[in-house]
Design a protein around this motif. Structure first.
Motif, mmCIF file in Angstrom:
data_model
loop_
_atom_site.group_PDB
_atom_site.id
_atom_site.type_symbol
_atom_site.label_atom_id
_atom_site.label_comp_id
_atom_site.label_asym_id
_atom_site.label_seq_id
_atom_site.Cartn_x
_atom_site.Cartn_y
_atom_site.Cartn_z
ATOM 1 N N SER A 182 0.841 -1.202 0.000
ATOM 2 C CA SER A 182 0.000 0.000 0.000
ATOM 3 C C SER A 182 0.874 1.250 0.000
ATOM 4 C CB SER A 182 -0.910 0.002 1.236
ATOM 5 O OG SER A 182 -1.749 1.131 1.234
ATOM 6 N N ASN A 183 0.334 2.302 -0.578
ATOM 7 C CA ASN A 183 0.961 3.618 -0.466
ATOM 8 C C ASN A 183 0.116 4.527 0.435
ATOM 9 O OD1 ASN A 183 -1.101 3.683 -2.532
ATOM 10 N ND2 ASN A 183 -0.374 5.722 -3.124
ATOM 11 N N GLU A 184 -0.765 3.911 1.239
ATOM 12 C CA GLU A 184 -1.661 4.675 2.106
ATOM 13 C C GLU A 184 -1.227 4.573 3.567
ATOM 14 O OE1 GLU A 184 -5.946 4.803 0.507
ATOM 15 O OE2 GLU A 184 -5.377 2.695 0.386
ATOM 16 N N ASP A 199 0.276 10.126 -6.928
ATOM 17 C CA ASP A 199 0.483 10.204 -5.476
ATOM 18 C C ASP A 199 -0.827 10.409 -4.727
ATOM 19 O OD1 ASP A 199 3.206 9.913 -5.772
ATOM 20 O OD2 ASP A 199 3.612 12.064 -5.770
ATOM 21 N N ASN A 254 4.866 1.571 -2.358
ATOM 22 C CA ASN A 254 4.619 2.929 -2.821
ATOM 23 C C ASN A 254 3.842 2.843 -4.127
ATOM 24 O OD1 ASN A 254 6.542 2.336 -4.876
ATOM 25 N ND2 ASN A 254 8.213 2.977 -3.520
ATOM 26 N N ASN A 255 3.775 3.937 -4.845
ATOM 27 C CA ASN A 255 2.984 3.962 -6.081
ATOM 28 C C ASN A 255 3.854 3.945 -7.332
ATOM 29 O OD1 ASN A 255 3.851 6.592 -5.308
ATOM 30 N ND2 ASN A 255 2.429 7.489 -6.777
ATOM 31 N N SER A 256 5.115 3.551 -7.197
ATOM 32 C CA SER A 256 6.035 3.553 -8.330
ATOM 33 C C SER A 256 5.710 2.433 -9.317
ATOM 34 C CB SER A 256 7.474 3.374 -7.841
ATOM 35 O OG SER A 256 7.862 4.445 -7.013
ATOM 36 N N ALA A 308 2.026 3.641 8.205
ATOM 37 C CA ALA A 308 1.841 3.064 6.870
ATOM 38 C C ALA A 308 0.997 1.803 6.972
ATOM 39 C CB ALA A 308 3.197 2.747 6.253
ATOM 40 N N GLU A 337 11.857 -0.984 -8.836
ATOM 41 C CA GLU A 337 11.264 0.288 -9.252
ATOM 42 C C GLU A 337 11.915 0.749 -10.543
ATOM 43 O OE1 GLU A 337 11.093 3.213 -6.127
ATOM 44 O OE2 GLU A 337 10.767 1.659 -4.611
#
Length: 331
Positions: free
Chosen positions: A89-91, A270, A104-106, A99, A173
């Motif tokens: 998750s990126n949340e 993001d 992340n969202n990469s 976290a 990534e």
């Protein structure tokens, strides 16, 4: 249950419908069918599922002992009471700010999970809990078909080679994979040695089993020659049409054969959140599909045994092969 199996694509992968996984996970007959579908098609998706953490781990455990793949030393929340589920998750938790998981969202490059482990995962399950709209695609690439598409001369050249899989932080990534400088060569000699052509146990077919990093070292080869070969193989792989795209939406479950398939994913903004439950089942030490085997020593004297196996002992690479102390699997 009336189970229906339909192709995701002409290449590989299937959708299974007519299944309530919350119940079917405890039905041995269904698990046998699921295993057969994965052996043949390599990836399975089940949509519109409402399952508990226990059910996701129960399904995945059918393929092998579960692995703790959460990032070592992290403070992410994950799912209390379910240590074998890694949340990707990126949340952040709105109450504590922690976290919700690792990640992340990469965007991510093509890779196979946990090749720096002695025993990488055999099968991986994702359960999508939240996703942006439109959902970023997770892509799968059939490395059995990629190997089959190589020129015959290349197959002959690589059939018995082994490669050192070294650890590189955040190596999957896209920006890191393309732009981060190589580690010193002595650091790249520490990792796991795996065959470049691995055997797919369910079908006995050869798999092109690549390290994530193109600057990895082929055992017995120079750094320059290793890089040239891995660039050649990765360029061929990335151009391969033997792929499918699976945008994972909330309540989708996807399970895939981690030995046979490489995967990648798109990134997302993001401002958008994506949360996935990730469970991995332990597989087996990668077995070379080709190569010489030492003779059967039964009945030989100690002197005869030493003489018989001496040529094979000389092929053991004189490089350090130690565990890489990272339990972070790619997602």
């Amino acid at each position: 249950m009336t189970i229906t199996i339909t192709s995701l694509d002409a290449e590989f992968g299937v959708d299974i419908t007519g299944v309530d996984l919350e119940k079917a996970a405890y039905d041995h007959g269904f698990l046998v069918q699921l295993r057969a579908a994965l052996d043949e098609h390599r990836a399975v998706r089940l949509r519109d599922q409402r399952i508990s953490p226990k059910t996701l781990t129960t399904v995945t455990e059918y393929f092998g002992p579960l692995l703790d793949i959460r990032r070592a030393g992290g403070n992410a929340l994950h799912i209390p009471g379910h240590p074998m589920i890694k949340v990707i998750s990126n949340e952040n938790d709105p109450e504590t700010g922690r976290a919700l998981g690792d990640g992340n969202n990469s965007a991510q490059v093509w890779h196979t999970d946990s090749t720096t482990w002695e025993v990488p995962p055999s099968h991986i399950a994702f359960y999508c809990r939240r996703a942006p709209t439109p959902a970023p695609a997770t892509r799968f690439l059939d490395m059995i078909k990629v190997y089959a598409s190589l020129p015959e001369a290349t197959k002959e050249r690589i059939r018995t080679l082994r490669v050192m899989h070294h650890m590189f932080p955040r190596q999957i990534e896209v920006d890191i994979a393309r732009n981060a400088p190589s580690r010193p060569v002595e650091d790249r000699r520490v990792g796991r040695i795996h065959p470049l052509v691995r055997r797919h146990l369910p079908t006995n077919l050869p798999i092109l089993y690549l390290p994530v990093r193109r600057d990895s070292l082929v055992v017995g080869w120079t750094e320059k020659d290793s890089r040239a070969l891995l660039d050649e193989l990765w360029d061929h792989t990335e151009a391969s049409p033997h792929r499918i795209s699976v945008p994972l939406e909330p309540d989708d479950v996807v399970i895939w054969d981690n030995a046979a398939l490489a995967h990648s994913r798109d990134g997302w903004p993001d401002s958008e959140g994506r949360t996935m439950w990730h469970v991995s089942a332990e597989g087996e030490v990668p077995t070379p599909r080709y190569g010489e085997r030492a003779p059967n020593p039964i009945g030989l004297s100690r002197e005869e045994e030493r003489a018989a196996i001496a040529p094979f002992m000389q092929t053991i690479p004189a490089v350090e092969s130690t565990p890489v102390g990272s339990a972070a699997a790619a997602g």
